[in-house]
Design a protein around this motif. Sequence first.
Motif, PDB file in Angstrom:
ATOM      1  N   LYS A   1       0.840  -1.195   0.000  1.00  0.00           N
ATOM      2  CA  LYS A   1       0.000   0.000   0.000  1.00  0.00           C
ATOM      3  C   LYS A   1       0.876   1.246   0.000  1.00  0.00           C
ATOM      4  O   LYS A   1       0.629   2.195  -0.756  1.00  0.00           O
ATOM      5  N   ASN A   2       1.904   1.240   0.844  1.00  0.00           N
ATOM      6  CA  ASN A   2       2.822   2.387   0.896  1.00  0.00           C
ATOM      7  C   ASN A   2       3.560   2.553  -0.417  1.00  0.00           C
ATOM      8  O   ASN A   2       3.754   3.680  -0.890  1.00  0.00           O
ATOM      9  N   GLU A   3       3.989   1.455  -1.038  1.00  0.00           N
ATOM     10  CA  GLU A   3       4.678   1.536  -2.319  1.00  0.00           C
ATOM     11  C   GLU A   3       3.749   2.113  -3.384  1.00  0.00           C
ATOM     12  O   GLU A   3       4.156   2.922  -4.209  1.00  0.00           O
ATOM     13  N   LYS A   4       2.502   1.696  -3.359  1.00  0.00           N
ATOM     14  CA  LYS A   4       1.542   2.195  -4.351  1.00  0.00           C
ATOM     15  C   LYS A   4       1.314   3.680  -4.156  1.00  0.00           C
ATOM     16  O   LYS A   4       1.249   4.441  -5.122  1.00  0.00           O
ATOM     17  N   GLU A   5       1.146   4.084  -2.880  1.00  0.00           N
ATOM     18  CA  GLU A   5       0.923   5.497  -2.597  1.00  0.00           C
ATOM     19  C   GLU A   5       2.116   6.334  -3.035  1.00  0.00           C
ATOM     20  O   GLU A   5       1.954   7.394  -3.628  1.00  0.00           O
ATOM     21  N   THR A   6       3.328   5.861  -2.763  1.00  0.00           N
ATOM     22  CA  THR A   6       4.510   6.623  -3.160  1.00  0.00           C
ATOM     23  C   THR A   6       4.663   6.630  -4.674  1.00  0.00           C
ATOM     24  O   THR A   6       5.082   7.617  -5.254  1.00  0.00           O
ATOM     25  N   SER A   7       4.293   5.539  -5.331  1.00  0.00           N
ATOM     26  CA  SER A   7       4.417   5.538  -6.791  1.00  0.00           C
ATOM     27  C   SER A   7       3.339   6.415  -7.424  1.00  0.00           C
ATOM     28  O   SER A   7       3.565   7.028  -8.451  1.00  0.00           O
ATOM     29  N   ASP A   8       2.160   6.512  -6.824  1.00  0.00           N
ATOM     30  CA  ASP A   8       1.118   7.411  -7.344  1.00  0.00           C
ATOM     31  C   ASP A   8       1.493   8.854  -7.145  1.00  0.00           C
ATOM     32  O   ASP A   8       1.130   9.720  -7.943  1.00  0.00           O
ATOM     33  N   GLU A   9       2.219   9.158  -6.077  1.00  0.00           N
ATOM     34  CA  GLU A   9       2.623  10.534  -5.777  1.00  0.00           C
ATOM     35  C   GLU A   9       3.816  10.945  -6.640  1.00  0.00           C
ATOM     36  O   GLU A   9       4.013  12.130  -6.890  1.00  0.00           O
ATOM     37  N   ASN A  10       4.602  10.014  -7.132  1.00  0.00           N
ATOM     38  CA  ASN A  10       5.789  10.306  -7.915  1.00  0.00           C
ATOM     39  C   ASN A  10       5.356  10.699  -9.332  1.00  0.00           C
ATOM     40  O   ASN A  10       4.747   9.925 -10.050  1.00  0.00           O
ATOM     41  N   PRO A  11       5.649  11.942  -9.770  1.00  0.00           N
ATOM     42  CA  PRO A  11       5.226  12.393 -11.116  1.00  0.00           C
ATOM     43  C   PRO A  11       5.879  11.607 -12.235  1.00  0.00           C
ATOM     44  O   PRO A  11       5.347  11.528 -13.334  1.00  0.00           O
ATOM     45  N   ALA A  12       7.016  10.990 -11.994  1.00  0.00           N
ATOM     46  CA  ALA A  12       7.684  10.214 -13.039  1.00  0.00           C
ATOM     47  C   ALA A  12       6.892   8.997 -13.406  1.00  0.00           C
ATOM     48  O   ALA A  12       6.977   8.511 -14.532  1.00  0.00           O
ATOM     49  N   HIS A  13       6.064   8.516 -12.513  1.00  0.00           N
ATOM     50  CA  HIS A  13       5.280   7.301 -12.760  1.00  0.00           C
ATOM     51  C   HIS A  13       3.913   7.596 -13.349  1.00  0.00           C
ATOM     52  O   HIS A  13       3.226   6.704 -13.804  1.00  0.00           O
ATOM     53  N   ARG A  14       3.449   8.865 -13.370  1.00  0.00           N
ATOM     54  CA  ARG A  14       2.091   9.190 -13.774  1.00  0.00           C
ATOM     55  C   ARG A  14       1.848   8.998 -15.260  1.00  0.00           C
ATOM     56  O   ARG A  14       0.799   8.564 -15.657  1.00  0.00           O
TER      57      ARG A  14
END
Length: 152
Positions: free
Chosen positions: A136-149
Amino acid sequence: MNLQTCIDDAIVELELNHLTDATLDDADAIQECIFEIADSNTPIYYSDIMECADSDYGLLHNHSDRAINEMSPMNAIQLNIFDRIEQALFERFNEWKEEQEEEEQEAEEREEEREEEERFWEGEEDWEAEQDEIWKNEKETSDENPAHRGKG
């Protein structure tokens, strides 16, 4: 009636009527119980006593520690029969007691195994909860990271 029949009958009486008694934790109660069973299964008629002696000649020659000097030969044989029955009852009682102790030990071991397995599965659930939290934390951090959007 031979000696083995007397012993077998006494053991059956012990097993059916007394081995489950809670009073058998007391040494005096055990002694009294076994004495009563041996006494009630010792033949009283001369013909039965002689049949027992015929089936085991040792009854004719052994001298019981309980014998008194003025005892008749028939009473001495009867006392030897009583002693043999009593000895067999004590042996059976001790076997039963050992069986009970083994069963208690096995039950304790099964309980320990069950508790250990329960602790294992509780630990497994904790591990799964930790993994869910990490994902869950990894998903949240990846959603917040603009490089992944922009990827997807």
